[in-house]
Scaffold this active site. Structure first.
Site, mmCIF file in Angstrom:
data_model
loop_
_atom_site.group_PDB
_atom_site.id
_atom_site.type_symbol
_atom_site.label_atom_id
_atom_site.label_comp_id
_atom_site.label_asym_id
_atom_site.label_seq_id
_atom_site.Cartn_x
_atom_site.Cartn_y
_atom_site.Cartn_z
ATOM 1 N N ASP A 48 0.908 -1.168 -0.059
ATOM 2 C CA ASP A 48 0.117 -0.023 0.026
ATOM 3 C C ASP A 48 0.759 1.382 -0.095
ATOM 4 O O ASP A 48 2.062 1.243 0.671
ATOM 5 C CB ASP A 48 -0.857 -0.013 1.129
ATOM 6 C CG ASP A 48 -2.192 -0.779 1.088
ATOM 7 O OD1 ASP A 48 -2.653 -0.749 -0.295
ATOM 8 O OD2 ASP A 48 -2.658 -1.279 1.978
ATOM 9 N N ARG A 99 -1.364 -0.969 -8.785
ATOM 10 C CA ARG A 99 -2.757 -0.526 -8.351
ATOM 11 C C ARG A 99 -2.834 0.962 -8.548
ATOM 12 O O ARG A 99 -2.105 1.646 -8.266
ATOM 13 C CB ARG A 99 -3.177 -0.825 -7.099
ATOM 14 C CG ARG A 99 -4.529 -0.289 -6.283
ATOM 15 C CD ARG A 99 -4.721 -0.463 -5.231
ATOM 16 N NE ARG A 99 -4.557 -1.806 -4.769
ATOM 17 C CZ ARG A 99 -4.278 -2.287 -3.242
ATOM 18 N NH1 ARG A 99 -4.098 -1.436 -2.672
ATOM 19 N NH2 ARG A 99 -4.261 -3.491 -2.951
#
Length: 308
Positions: free
Chosen positions: A135, A185
């Site tokens: 992340d 992502r």
């Protein structure tokens, strides 16, 4: 302005105490967080898999400043990965890891500690046949996170990256990471960032998101388009077709609890749709960022606080 206030509150200890102490908060939290422990997370993963959806699991926690707590987070991920394997779900689910949760902010060797801890999680993921995505957090950690990504990919080339379209730098980062086998992502971004590094206007962020999608779809990697915006989904679909991408060469991603019917529709249309499923007791920061994303979420939450 309300979004900025909510993002500031996400880092406020006093506000955290107020929110967590209110017994009615949990009913709102449950909309965005799959449960308090891995058992509940595995159960939700199984249900989503039955609906034809893929999953990435986030053991909630961030901004860790204690070595033991960082180690506890690593063990939590290792246990989660083992449970996924035993439940027969490792081919449908991966994990997402915040480097600040595994030691990135520990002084003076935080970057090395986070790398070593992330490597332990990657080893456990490889052992059960799944993947890890790192992340991305606020802009001050972007370079460190990308360095860690590069180091991990030497042994684990499948480690995924996250890039945030609201940062000025991200279009170039997308070009740099759109290489063969690279999982990226793309999200819009959920932190409060200064104008010196990030677009402030929604339309500017949207335009940047489209430019970033174009770079990823034109590359050789595996774009992971993280959005709930129907217009962005339509543009991504058109770009994938333009570049001759098969269904397995990209995917859409959405957050748990947001537009679940649309998630099922996208999957039923033949696209890969992965749901970002957070779980755990350290839900406050994640929860406040979700509230900041939509005014309707804030209104729902404030009504719960005022109703005792």
């Amino acid at each position: 302005m309300l979004r900025s206030v909510m993002l500031t509150a996400a880092r406020s200890g006093a506000m955290r105490g107020l929110v967590e102490a209110n017994p009615l908060t949990r009913t709102v939290v449950d909309r965005f967080v799959a449960g308090a422990d891995s058992r509940e997370a595995i159960g939700m993963t199984a249900r989503l898999a039955e609906e034809g959806l893929r999953v990435t699991l986030d053991h909630l926690g961030e901004d860790t400043t204690d070595v033991m707590r960082a180690d506890d987070t690593v063990r939590a991920y290792q246990g989660l990965l083992s449970e996924l394997h035993h439940a027969g779900l490792a081919d449908r689910a991966e994990v997402s890891v915040k480097l600040s949760a595994v030691g990135q902010q520990l002084s003076p060797d935080g970057e090395k500690i986070a790398l070593d801890n992330a490597r332990r999680i990657c080893e456990s993921a490889a052992a059960v046949g799944t993947t890890v995505t790192l992340d991305m957090e606020d802009h001050t950690t972007t370079d460190m996170t990308l360095r860690t990504l590069s180091d991990l990919r030497v042994d684990f080339p499948w480690v995924g990256a996250v890039l945030q379209a609201y940062l000025h730098r991200t279009e170039q980062d997308c070009r740099d990471l759109a290489t063969a086998g690279s999982r990226v992502r793309l999200c819009k971004g959920a932190y409060s960032e200064p104008a010196s590094v990030a677009f402030q206007d929604k339309q500017e962020v949207d335009r940047s998101y489209v430019r970033c999608m174009r770079a990823l779809m034109a590359g050789e990697g595996h774009p992971m388009i993280a959005t709930h915006d129907p217009r962005m989904i339509a543009i991504a679909t058109e770009l994938a077709q333009r570049h001759g991408r098969g269904a397995d060469s990209y995917e859409f991603q959405m957050l748990y609890g947001i537009r679940p019917a649309e998630q099922r529709r996208i999957a039923a249309a033949g696209h890969n749709l992965r749901v970002y499923v957070p779980y755990g007791e350290e839900w406050y920061g994640y929860f406040m960022r979700r509230l900041a994303e939509r005014p309707a979420n804030i209104g729902f939450f404030l009504r719960s606080l005022l109703t005792r």
